[in-house]
Design an enzyme around this catalytic site. Sequence first.
Site, PDB file in Angstrom:
ATOM      1  N   GLU A 126      77.264  10.359 -41.058  1.00 48.85           N
ATOM      2  CA  GLU A 126      78.335   9.839 -41.924  1.00 48.85           C
ATOM      3  C   GLU A 126      77.809   9.068 -43.133  1.00 48.85           C
ATOM      4  O   GLU A 126      78.129   7.901 -43.337  1.00 48.85           O
ATOM      5  CB  GLU A 126      79.282   8.932 -41.121  1.00 48.85           C
ATOM      6  CG  GLU A 126      80.088   9.688 -40.086  1.00 48.85           C
ATOM      7  CD  GLU A 126      81.132   8.828 -39.372  1.00 48.85           C
ATOM      8  OE1 GLU A 126      82.026   9.421 -38.749  1.00 48.85           O
ATOM      9  OE2 GLU A 126      81.054   7.579 -39.441  1.00 48.85           O
ATOM     10  N   GLU A 149      81.861  14.731 -34.171  1.00 44.10           N
ATOM     11  CA  GLU A 149      82.596  13.635 -33.510  1.00 44.10           C
ATOM     12  C   GLU A 149      84.085  13.883 -33.653  1.00 44.10           C
ATOM     13  O   GLU A 149      84.542  14.322 -34.712  1.00 44.10           O
ATOM     14  CB  GLU A 149      82.309  12.253 -34.137  1.00 44.10           C
ATOM     15  CG  GLU A 149      80.978  11.656 -33.802  1.00 44.10           C
ATOM     16  CD  GLU A 149      80.780  10.272 -34.433  1.00 44.10           C
ATOM     17  OE1 GLU A 149      81.785   9.566 -34.724  1.00 44.10           O
ATOM     18  OE2 GLU A 149      79.621   9.892 -34.657  1.00 44.10           O
TER      19      GLU A 149
END
Length: 469
Positions: free
Chosen positions: A165, A373
């Site tokens: 991320e 995720e």
Amino acid sequence: MAFPVGFGWAAATAAYQIEGGWDADGKGPCVWDTFTHQGGEGVFKNQTGDVACGSYTLWEEDLKCIKQLGLTHYRFSLSWSRLLPDGTTGFINQKGIDYYNKIIDDLLKNGVTPIVTLYHFDLPQALEDHGGWLSESIIESFDKYAQFCFSTFGDRVKQWITINEANVLSVMAYDLGMFPPGIPHCGTGGYQAAHNLIKAHARSWHSYDSLFRKEQKGMVSLSLFAVWLEPTDPNSVSDQEAAKRAIKFHLDFFAKPIFIDGDYPEVVKSQIASMSQKQGYSSSRLPEFTEEEKKMIKGTADFFAVQYYTTRLIKYQENKKGELGILQDAEIEFFPDPSWKNVDWIYVVPWGVRKLLKYIKDTYNNPVIYITENGFPQSDPAPLDDTQRWEHFRQTFQELFKAIQLDKVNLQVYCAWSLLDNFEWNQGYSSRFGLFHVDFEDPARPRVPYTSAKEYAKIIRNNGLEAHL
């Protein structure tokens, strides 16, 4: 509703969030050690990851959970400062290598494919002391660390995520200052960090490509966080444009350079340049890539790794006062639909994931996609019989099935976040995402399956949802 043959069913964790052993066996401090130890307002109840789930000493317990679920893949991250205590290869910590070798070998022995993240928010403090991601020198440090990992573990690890991320890290750590080092640089820091993160990722991909790929035959990408974004008023042109702009600032900012052409989206460049000019800056607050850098960055991912949790509505918000900030540069504001259910910041919008996957397919030339995720939190104390949460998962799997069957999206792996309840960054232990409950009051840190874990195991066994659902 069977998923394609060979579909990957996984769960994910990250080093700082589960390992503990923060200074055990020669591990150096990372930025989250420093940040949580200094106290203050940063983390819920001043909690730390010093012990977390104790996975540094309890790997066998984690393995039992993985086997109980029947996972085909397990995503975890390496602690940079456990392997290289000062962030450089000047000193290599053998105990760290031993720990990760055991995890990798045990997974393979049990028929589970490792997906390994090199860096999941836990920068060695020694590198932060030299400017962290605001400093260009970090690009070489990251590349050397990546090469060290590829050469140490790449004979067995074939799926790599360089940076977790990057789009969240750049904003949270260096723009808003909510993640360590905790110093806000509104409207400048996030862009500078992002610039270096993109170059570091690209450099390490090239290192893999030129030095390791031929022999190891693996794949390398980075994972990007993505909220699906819809116009608040679908009939308003300014809201429609704002929603498109929001996706460009949020996802395409990183994905377009890496997957398409080595450069930021045009609207991102023009918005930031014009705001910077109005604010009296002599040049744009967004750094520019050289032509050589664009060539180096373009095409540096072997699959598209995305992390989806939620959806938001977007509205045009003119930056009349010329305020500094990323939302102000994009001239947007975002909020949930009042009808959506939520726990904390996660509003449950299963259809958002299908729209996001379709957008990635259409924008990025139908890539292989991994959802690295996705999950739903429970507030503490969390009931073990989490049937409501399981319903959110079930609806999500229905949307993934539609994306694969109807939209022909090339989705190959799904990772639930998370295998275990863990240290959820600023929220500490107050937000529980685990498929397994962890008792943080008990020194033994026992793992007990939630109903969701038992139901997920059935999905994995059947390679999809029961036909009647």
